[in-house]
Design an enzyme around this catalytic site. Structure first.
Site, short mmCIF file in Angstrom:
data_model
loop_
_atom_site.label_atom_id
_atom_site.label_comp_id
_atom_site.label_asym_id
_atom_site.label_seq_id
_atom_site.Cartn_x
_atom_site.Cartn_y
_atom_site.Cartn_z
N LYS A 1 72.70 64.20 7.54
CA LYS A 1 71.36 64.47 8.04
C LYS A 1 70.31 64.24 6.95
O LYS A 1 69.21 63.72 7.22
CB LYS A 1 71.28 65.92 8.56
CG LYS A 1 71.99 66.14 9.89
CD LYS A 1 71.21 65.52 11.05
CE LYS A 1 71.73 66.00 12.38
NZ LYS A 1 70.89 65.56 13.52
N ASN B 1 78.57 57.83 12.80
CA ASN B 1 77.73 58.21 13.94
C ASN B 1 76.30 58.56 13.51
O ASN B 1 75.33 58.04 14.07
CB ASN B 1 78.34 59.39 14.68
CG ASN B 1 79.58 59.01 15.46
OD1 ASN B 1 79.91 57.84 15.60
ND2 ASN B 1 80.29 60.00 15.95
N TYR C 1 78.26 66.94 7.13
CA TYR C 1 77.25 67.02 8.19
C TYR C 1 75.85 67.11 7.59
O TYR C 1 74.96 66.31 7.91
CB TYR C 1 77.52 68.23 9.08
CG TYR C 1 76.37 68.57 9.99
CD1 TYR C 1 75.93 67.67 10.95
CD2 TYR C 1 75.71 69.80 9.88
CE1 TYR C 1 74.85 67.97 11.78
CE2 TYR C 1 74.64 70.11 10.70
CZ TYR C 1 74.22 69.20 11.65
OH TYR C 1 73.15 69.51 12.46
#
Length: 332
Positions: free
Chosen positions: A149, A96, A145
């Protein structure tokens, strides 16, 4: 007002049905811009899309269907963002966050949309050695996560260097409060909820019995972790300033935080004062990977964006979040 050729801008906000994306979309509309929100509603809410924005339900992986030359810029919030889930389901986060952004950048290149503001995170820093944390601090994320990023930040930097993209990455610390004093739909509601202030307010509402305090033996004044909280409206204003500051071929990275820290116990005490509820605590062991202090240096944002956060009082931040929580509670 940010304008293009003397007219209001036309902006695509990916993930604009979420907490931060919705607040930024509302600020863009209030400044006279035209806004299209793209969101698949997997974690966002239709009620989070502010009135006046065009809404398109769709996936970021299908960006080629939704990005066209009529947009002056993209503000990119669409991402999976639960730290714990990223550890147990890392492939979702790489697919994603990284895969989706790859498709978005390709679509922007094809459509000649050459300005981007990216929603990044302090999680890229991992467990920094000191504070306040500057943008030059070593990046060593401790979970997928933060790693995804950081990978997107690198990707954007490459796009700017190779293809002239004007880009700004904004690395948030702890976002809190609610837009427009808790106006329906534009506050913090995650499922599952993992952020301290909404969890504390759930205790005040009677939706959970107590707030867990993870660790009381840190080297801080009261033994609990210290974090930097920033009001979501201050955060949103930084995005509009970033649109103005974005320069072709440059990838500017700025931290967004107040530069002041509040401990877990200070947050709980402030919530007791705001809500008038006792808010019981339960002591729990430290969580692995929780640094004692995470406080931002936002000097670069002040210098390069002209950003000055004005909603810095912890009680006021919690009061806005409490107003939203109560309105949401009445609607349940």
């Amino acid at each position: 007002m940010t304008e293009t050729n003397g007219r209001p801008g036309t902006y695509l906000v990916t993930g604009g049905a979420g907490y931060v994306g919705g607040a930024v979309a509302a600020h863009l509309l209030a400044a006279g811009h035209r806004v299209t929100v793209l969101d698949d509603l997997s974690t966002g809410f239709r009620a989070g899309v502010p009135a006046g924005a065009e809404f398109v339900e769709g996936r970021i992986q299908d960006a080629a269907k939704h990005v066209h030359g009529g947009f002056d810029a993209v503000l990119h919030f669409a991402a999976s963002s639960q730290v714990g889930e990223s550890v147990t389901d890392p492939e979702k986060y790489w697919r994603n966050n990284v895969g989706g952004t790859t498709e978005l950048l390709a679509a922007m290149r094809e459509a000649h949309v050459r300005r981007l503001v990216f929603s990044s995170t302090a999680a890229v820093y991992g467990e920094p050695a000191g504070w306040p944390i500057t943008e030059d601090a070593a990046c060593a994320p401790t979970n997928p996560y933060g790693a995804t990023k950081l990978a997107v930040d690198h990707m954007i930097g490459s796009e700017a260097a190779a293809h002239g993209l004007a880009a700004v990455s904004l690395r948030y610390f702890n976002v809190a409060g609610a837009h427009a004093a808790g106006r329906a739909g534009l506050g913090e509601r995650h499922d599952p909820e993992s952020h301290l202030i909404p969890l504390v307010l759930q205790v005040a509402q009677g939706r959970r019995e107590a707030i867990s305090v993870y660790g009381a033996d840190y080297p801080t004044p009261d033994g609990t972790c210290v974090r930097d909280y920033i009001h979501v409206d201050d955060l949103a204003e930084a995005h509009l300033l970033a649109l103005e500051a974005a320069a072709p071929g440059e990838h500017l990275i700025c931290n967004l935080g107040n530069g002041n820290g509040f401990s877990v116990r200070e947050v709980v005490e402030a919530a007791r004062r705001v809500t008038g509820h006792p808010i019981p605590e339960v002591q729990a062991p430290r969580r692995a990977g929780d640094p004692a202090v995470l406080v931002a240096s936002a000097e670069r944002a002040r210098e390069r964006l002209g950003w000055r956060p004005s909603r810095t009082d912890l009680g006021d931040i919690i009061a806005d979040a409490w107003e939203f929580a109560r309105r949401e509670g009445r609607d349940r």
